[in-house]
Write a protein that holds these residues in place. Structure first.
Motif, PDB file in Angstrom:
ATOM      1  N   PHE A  67      19.307  -5.035  -6.634  1.00 24.77           N
ATOM      2  CA  PHE A  67      18.870  -4.931  -5.136  1.00 24.77           C
ATOM      3  C   PHE A  67      19.758  -4.460  -4.326  1.00 24.77           C
ATOM      4  CE2 PHE A  67      16.888  -8.588  -7.508  1.00 24.77           C
ATOM      5  CZ  PHE A  67      15.712  -8.426  -7.176  1.00 24.77           C
ATOM      6  N   PRO A  68      19.542  -3.330  -3.564  1.00 24.21           N
ATOM      7  CA  PRO A  68      20.579  -2.937  -2.617  1.00 24.21           C
ATOM      8  C   PRO A  68      20.704  -3.660  -1.500  1.00 24.21           C
ATOM      9  CG  PRO A  68      18.365  -1.706  -2.324  1.00 24.21           C
ATOM     10  CD  PRO A  68      18.319  -2.682  -3.517  1.00 24.21           C
ATOM     11  N   ALA A  69      21.667  -3.219  -0.524  1.00 20.13           N
ATOM     12  CA  ALA A  69      21.760  -4.213   0.796  1.00 20.13           C
ATOM     13  C   ALA A  69      20.565  -3.953   1.455  1.00 20.13           C
ATOM     14  CB  ALA A  69      22.672  -3.530   1.588  1.00 20.13           C
ATOM     15  N   ASN A  70      20.122  -5.010   2.257  1.00 20.86           N
ATOM     16  CA  ASN A  70      18.999  -5.163   2.936  1.00 20.86           C
ATOM     17  C   ASN A  70      17.531  -4.502   2.270  1.00 20.86           C
ATOM     18  OD1 ASN A  70      20.793  -5.984   5.254  1.00 20.86           O
ATOM     19  ND2 ASN A  70      21.257  -3.597   5.593  1.00 20.86           N
ATOM     20  N   ALA A  71      17.476  -5.272   1.237  1.00 20.71           N
ATOM     21  CA  ALA A  71      16.256  -4.939   0.364  1.00 20.71           C
ATOM     22  C   ALA A  71      15.166  -5.734   0.651  1.00 20.71           C
ATOM     23  CB  ALA A  71      16.590  -5.158  -1.225  1.00 20.71           C
ATOM     24  N   PHE A  72      15.244  -6.777   1.528  1.00 20.31           N
ATOM     25  CA  PHE A  72      14.275  -7.699   1.771  1.00 20.31           C
ATOM     26  C   PHE A  72      13.677  -7.825   3.157  1.00 20.31           C
ATOM     27  CE2 PHE A  72      17.029  -9.022  -1.701  1.00 20.31           C
ATOM     28  CZ  PHE A  72      16.389  -9.446  -2.608  1.00 20.31           C
ATOM     29  N   VAL A  73      12.545  -7.914   3.391  1.00 18.91           N
ATOM     30  CA  VAL A  73      11.985  -8.302   4.865  1.00 18.91           C
ATOM     31  C   VAL A  73      11.046  -9.705   4.755  1.00 18.91           C
ATOM     32  CG1 VAL A  73      12.266  -5.838   5.787  1.00 18.91           C
ATOM     33  CG2 VAL A  73      10.218  -6.705   4.535  1.00 18.91           C
ATOM     34  N   ASP A  74      11.135 -10.207   5.969  1.00 19.77           N
ATOM     35  CA  ASP A  74      10.043 -11.335   5.906  1.00 19.77           C
ATOM     36  C   ASP A  74       8.701 -11.096   6.232  1.00 19.77           C
ATOM     37  OD1 ASP A  74      10.083 -10.991   8.756  1.00 19.77           O
ATOM     38  OD2 ASP A  74      11.450 -12.510   9.335  1.00 19.77           O
ATOM     39  N   GLY A  75       7.787 -11.861   6.478  1.00 22.47           N
ATOM     40  CA  GLY A  75       6.612 -11.585   6.878  1.00 22.47           C
ATOM     41  C   GLY A  75       6.115 -10.737   8.210  1.00 22.47           C
ATOM     42  N   ASN A  76       7.102 -10.853   8.903  1.00 21.30           N
ATOM     43  CA  ASN A  76       6.989  -9.882  10.348  1.00 21.30           C
ATOM     44  C   ASN A  76       7.807  -8.747  10.228  1.00 21.30           C
ATOM     45  OD1 ASN A  76       5.678 -12.181  11.646  1.00 21.30           O
ATOM     46  ND2 ASN A  76       7.606 -13.476  11.727  1.00 21.30           N
ATOM     47  N   GLY A  77       8.245  -8.405   8.872  1.00 18.89           N
ATOM     48  CA  GLY A  77       9.061  -6.899   8.645  1.00 18.89           C
ATOM     49  C   GLY A  77      10.466  -6.997   9.403  1.00 18.89           C
ATOM     50  N   ASN A  78      11.012  -8.370   9.449  1.00 20.80           N
ATOM     51  CA  ASN A  78      12.514  -8.378   9.882  1.00 20.80           C
ATOM     52  C   ASN A  78      13.408  -8.191   8.529  1.00 20.80           C
ATOM     53  OD1 ASN A  78      11.721  -8.696  12.600  1.00 20.80           O
ATOM     54  ND2 ASN A  78      11.223 -10.763  11.970  1.00 20.80           N
ATOM     55  N   ILE A  79      14.154  -7.721   8.486  1.00 20.20           N
ATOM     56  CA  ILE A  79      15.387  -7.675   7.513  1.00 20.20           C
ATOM     57  C   ILE A  79      16.005  -8.978   7.101  1.00 20.20           C
ATOM     58  CG2 ILE A  79      17.552  -6.670   6.865  1.00 20.20           C
ATOM     59  CD1 ILE A  79      16.662  -4.261   8.120  1.00 20.20           C
ATOM     60  N   VAL A  80      16.118  -9.387   6.043  1.00 21.08           N
ATOM     61  CA  VAL A  80      16.511 -10.885   5.708  1.00 21.08           C
ATOM     62  C   VAL A  80      18.200 -10.860   5.376  1.00 21.08           C
ATOM     63  CG1 VAL A  80      16.245 -12.620   4.207  1.00 21.08           C
ATOM     64  CG2 VAL A  80      14.338 -11.518   4.892  1.00 21.08           C
ATOM     65  N   SER A  81      18.761 -11.568   5.778  1.00 18.72           N
ATOM     66  CA  SER A  81      20.308 -11.793   5.297  1.00 18.72           C
ATOM     67  C   SER A  81      20.367 -13.214   4.983  1.00 18.72           C
ATOM     68  CB  SER A  81      21.172 -11.675   6.592  1.00 18.72           C
ATOM     69  OG  SER A  81      20.703 -12.496   7.584  1.00 18.72           O
ATOM     70  N   GLY A  82      21.636 -13.423   4.252  1.00 20.74           N
ATOM     71  CA  GLY A  82      21.997 -14.827   3.667  1.00 20.74           C
ATOM     72  C   GLY A  82      21.399 -14.599   2.196  1.00 20.74           C
ATOM     73  N   THR A  83      21.300 -15.992   1.788  1.00 21.35           N
ATOM     74  CA  THR A  83      21.018 -16.352   0.174  1.00 21.35           C
ATOM     75  C   THR A  83      19.520 -16.130   0.101  1.00 21.35           C
ATOM     76  OG1 THR A  83      22.894 -17.449  -0.150  1.00 21.35           O
ATOM     77  CG2 THR A  83      21.100 -17.754  -1.526  1.00 21.35           C
ATOM     78  N   VAL A  84      19.151 -15.405  -0.992  1.00 22.90           N
ATOM     79  CA  VAL A  84      17.683 -15.459  -1.167  1.00 22.90           C
ATOM     80  C   VAL A  84      17.474 -15.728  -2.791  1.00 22.90           C
ATOM     81  CG1 VAL A  84      17.147 -13.677   0.557  1.00 22.90           C
ATOM     82  CG2 VAL A  84      17.745 -13.115  -1.837  1.00 22.90           C
ATOM     83  N   THR A  85      16.336 -16.182  -3.012  1.00 22.01           N
ATOM     84  CA  THR A  85      16.050 -16.537  -4.627  1.00 22.01           C
ATOM     85  C   THR A  85      15.174 -15.552  -5.144  1.00 22.01           C
ATOM     86  OG1 THR A  85      16.287 -18.805  -4.266  1.00 22.01           O
ATOM     87  CG2 THR A  85      15.016 -18.471  -6.064  1.00 22.01           C
ATOM     88  N   VAL A  86      15.422 -15.052  -6.307  1.00 24.16           N
ATOM     89  CA  VAL A  86      14.729 -13.909  -6.841  1.00 24.16           C
ATOM     90  C   VAL A  86      14.272 -14.549  -8.382  1.00 24.16           C
ATOM     91  CG1 VAL A  86      14.664 -11.788  -8.262  1.00 24.16           C
ATOM     92  CG2 VAL A  86      15.640 -11.947  -6.158  1.00 24.16           C
ATOM     93  N   THR A 137      15.151   4.892  -2.710  1.00 24.73           N
ATOM     94  CA  THR A 137      16.608   4.387  -2.889  1.00 24.73           C
ATOM     95  C   THR A 137      16.385   2.786  -2.754  1.00 24.73           C
ATOM     96  OG1 THR A 137      16.989   4.298  -0.453  1.00 24.73           O
ATOM     97  CG2 THR A 137      17.298   6.527  -1.740  1.00 24.73           C
ATOM     98  N   GLY A 138      15.334   2.214  -3.145  1.00 23.81           N
ATOM     99  CA  GLY A 138      15.159   0.936  -2.995  1.00 23.81           C
ATOM    100  C   GLY A 138      15.519   0.218  -4.226  1.00 23.81           C
ATOM    101  N   ILE A 139      14.689  -0.970  -4.678  1.00 28.80           N
ATOM    102  CA  ILE A 139      15.168  -1.908  -5.831  1.00 28.80           C
ATOM    103  C   ILE A 139      15.007  -1.069  -7.101  1.00 28.80           C
ATOM    104  CG2 ILE A 139      14.551  -4.063  -6.605  1.00 28.80           C
ATOM    105  CD1 ILE A 139      13.473  -4.944  -4.237  1.00 28.80           C
ATOM    106  N   LYS A 140      16.004  -0.957  -7.768  1.00 24.57           N
ATOM    107  CA  LYS A 140      15.801  -0.258  -9.028  1.00 24.57           C
ATOM    108  C   LYS A 140      15.818  -1.228 -10.343  1.00 24.57           C
ATOM    109  CE  LYS A 140      16.677   3.806  -7.270  1.00 24.57           C
ATOM    110  NZ  LYS A 140      15.476   4.665  -7.220  1.00 24.57           N
ATOM    111  N   VAL A 141      14.803  -0.936 -11.079  1.00 28.94           N
ATOM    112  CA  VAL A 141      14.675  -1.623 -12.369  1.00 28.94           C
ATOM    113  C   VAL A 141      14.831  -0.882 -13.582  1.00 28.94           C
ATOM    114  CG1 VAL A 141      12.816  -3.033 -13.600  1.00 28.94           C
ATOM    115  CG2 VAL A 141      13.024  -2.838 -10.921  1.00 28.94           C
ATOM    116  N   GLU A 142      15.351  -1.279 -14.713  1.00 30.45           N
ATOM    117  CA  GLU A 142      15.636  -0.987 -15.954  1.00 30.45           C
ATOM    118  C   GLU A 142      14.915  -1.916 -16.865  1.00 30.45           C
ATOM    119  OE1 GLU A 142      19.218   0.586 -17.249  1.00 30.45           O
ATOM    120  OE2 GLU A 142      19.558   1.456 -15.355  1.00 30.45           O
ATOM    121  N   VAL A 143      13.856  -1.327 -17.774  1.00 35.43           N
ATOM    122  CA  VAL A 143      13.442  -2.258 -18.863  1.00 35.43           C
ATOM    123  C   VAL A 143      13.780  -1.815 -20.070  1.00 35.43           C
ATOM    124  CG1 VAL A 143      10.956  -3.032 -19.694  1.00 35.43           C
ATOM    125  CG2 VAL A 143      11.250  -2.581 -17.548  1.00 35.43           C
ATOM    126  N   PRO A 144      14.171  -2.544 -20.978  1.00 34.82           N
ATOM    127  CA  PRO A 144      14.498  -2.124 -22.329  1.00 34.82           C
ATOM    128  C   PRO A 144      13.467  -1.759 -23.172  1.00 34.82           C
ATOM    129  CG  PRO A 144      14.733  -4.530 -22.221  1.00 34.82           C
ATOM    130  CD  PRO A 144      14.553  -4.020 -21.020  1.00 34.82           C
TER     131      PRO A 144
END
Length: 320
Positions: A67-86, A137-144
């Motif tokens: 997850f790169p910096a500032n990868a998440f937005v809330d329901g209103n489209g605002n960039i999320v900071s702080g601790t998130v749960t994935v 350039t967003g969230i990168k995934v690698e699947v074995p």
């Protein structure tokens, strides 16, 4: 030698206890449906990280997500900071597919899978979305490549198209209201050891391809042959192919009162395990399986019965 009445009573009681234990140990250990699904469901893994600076996670089966910096937005489209749960669910075997309920078909067409996963993100209990400004350039995934090593593409889950693949025609009711469709604009990498892509959204995604077989295609019907006088609910009829990483369900066709594959979708000559699984009115697993070779216009009367835990576990262990 004399034996006292007390001693004789103790001996008799011991013999009765041993006989009772032997009898209980010999009794079939039938599988409870609720306990079975709780024990075998695909687990949800949980991680935390700093949304502003970015972070990476690695799943128990080897899936890597960055997850790169500032990868998440809330329901209103605002960039999320702080601790998130994935959270992460990894579906990287045919057994996982069967137990997840997320089958490998696209509006009635067979798919061959290289791995499925569900990634979600939350903050303060509310769902987050992928920041669209990141683009490729967003969230990168690698699947074995543990489930497959063939060239794949990226598929995403959406509501089923009732006008395609026979999903809603002829009285058929699809077992799952969702299906897979190709992700039209996301680049996909086929490396030597892993598949890689940019996550399109917090939803089910699949490293998949349409299965191509030159053999003629047919339709197969199945009618459960119940061995116990008990009502069965939540019944699924599933086909686990032996030589490809494909697992599908048969919808129920009310017009013919049988479970039926999608029209002309199954390659003649293919080998598979036919699996029936449901729950009876006493809460036990009803189960049946048999090996089949698909033939033209095939109909199968498929036995199903109250199954022991060992029986179900043995089958699941054979389809890794």
């Amino acid at each position: 030698m004399k034996t006292s009445l007390f001693a004789a009573t103790v001996i008799a009681a011991s013999i009765a206890t041993l006989a009772s234990c032997k009898k209980n140990n010999d009794a079939p250990q039938y599988a409870r449906a609720e306990a079975f699904w709780d024990a075998n469901k695909v687990p949800t893994q949980s991680f935390t990280g700093n949304a502003a600076s970015g972070f990476s996670i690695i799943g128990e089966k080897g899936t890597k997500v960055k997850f790169p910096a500032n990868a998440f937005v809330d329901g209103n489209g605002n960039i999320v900071s702080g601790t998130v749960t994935v959270t992460l669910k990894e579906v990287l075997s045919k057994k996982d597919v069967l137990l997840s309920g997320v089958m490998t078909e696209s509006n009635g067409q067979l798919l061959e899978s290289g791995g499925e996963m569900l990634i979600k993100a939350l903050k303060d209990g509310k769902d987050l979305q992928v920041n669209p400004a990141l683009g490729d350039t967003g969230i990168k995934v690698e699947v074995p490549k543990v489930m497959n090593n063939k060239d794949m593409g990226l598929f995403v889950q959406q509501k089923r198209d009732q006008g395609q693949g026979g999903a809603g025609g002829g009285g058929q009711q699809p077992q799952n209201p969702t299906t897979w469709i190709p992700a039209p604009y996301y680049p996909f990498g086929n490396g030597p050891n892993s598949y890689s892509f940019t996550l399109p959204g917090f939803t089910w995604v699949n490293c998949d391809r349409f299965y191509s077989d030159p053999n003629p295609k047919t339709t197969v019907t199945v009618l459960p042959a119940f061995q116990d006088n008990n009502q069965v609910t939540d019944l699924q009829v599933i086909l686990v192919f032996k030589n490809i990483s494909t697992v599908i369900t048969f919808p129920f066709n009310y017009s013919i009162q049988k479970f039926e594959s999608y029209q002309n979708s199954l390659p003649i000559g293919s080998q598979a395990h036919l699996v029936l699984i449901g729950k009876d009115s006493d809460g036990f697993i009803q189960f049946g399986t048999q090996s089949i070779t698909i033939s033209a216009n095939q109909h199968i009367d498929a036995p199903i019965h109250k199954a022991t835990q060992a029986e179900v576990d043995a089958f699941l262990g054979s389809i890794q």
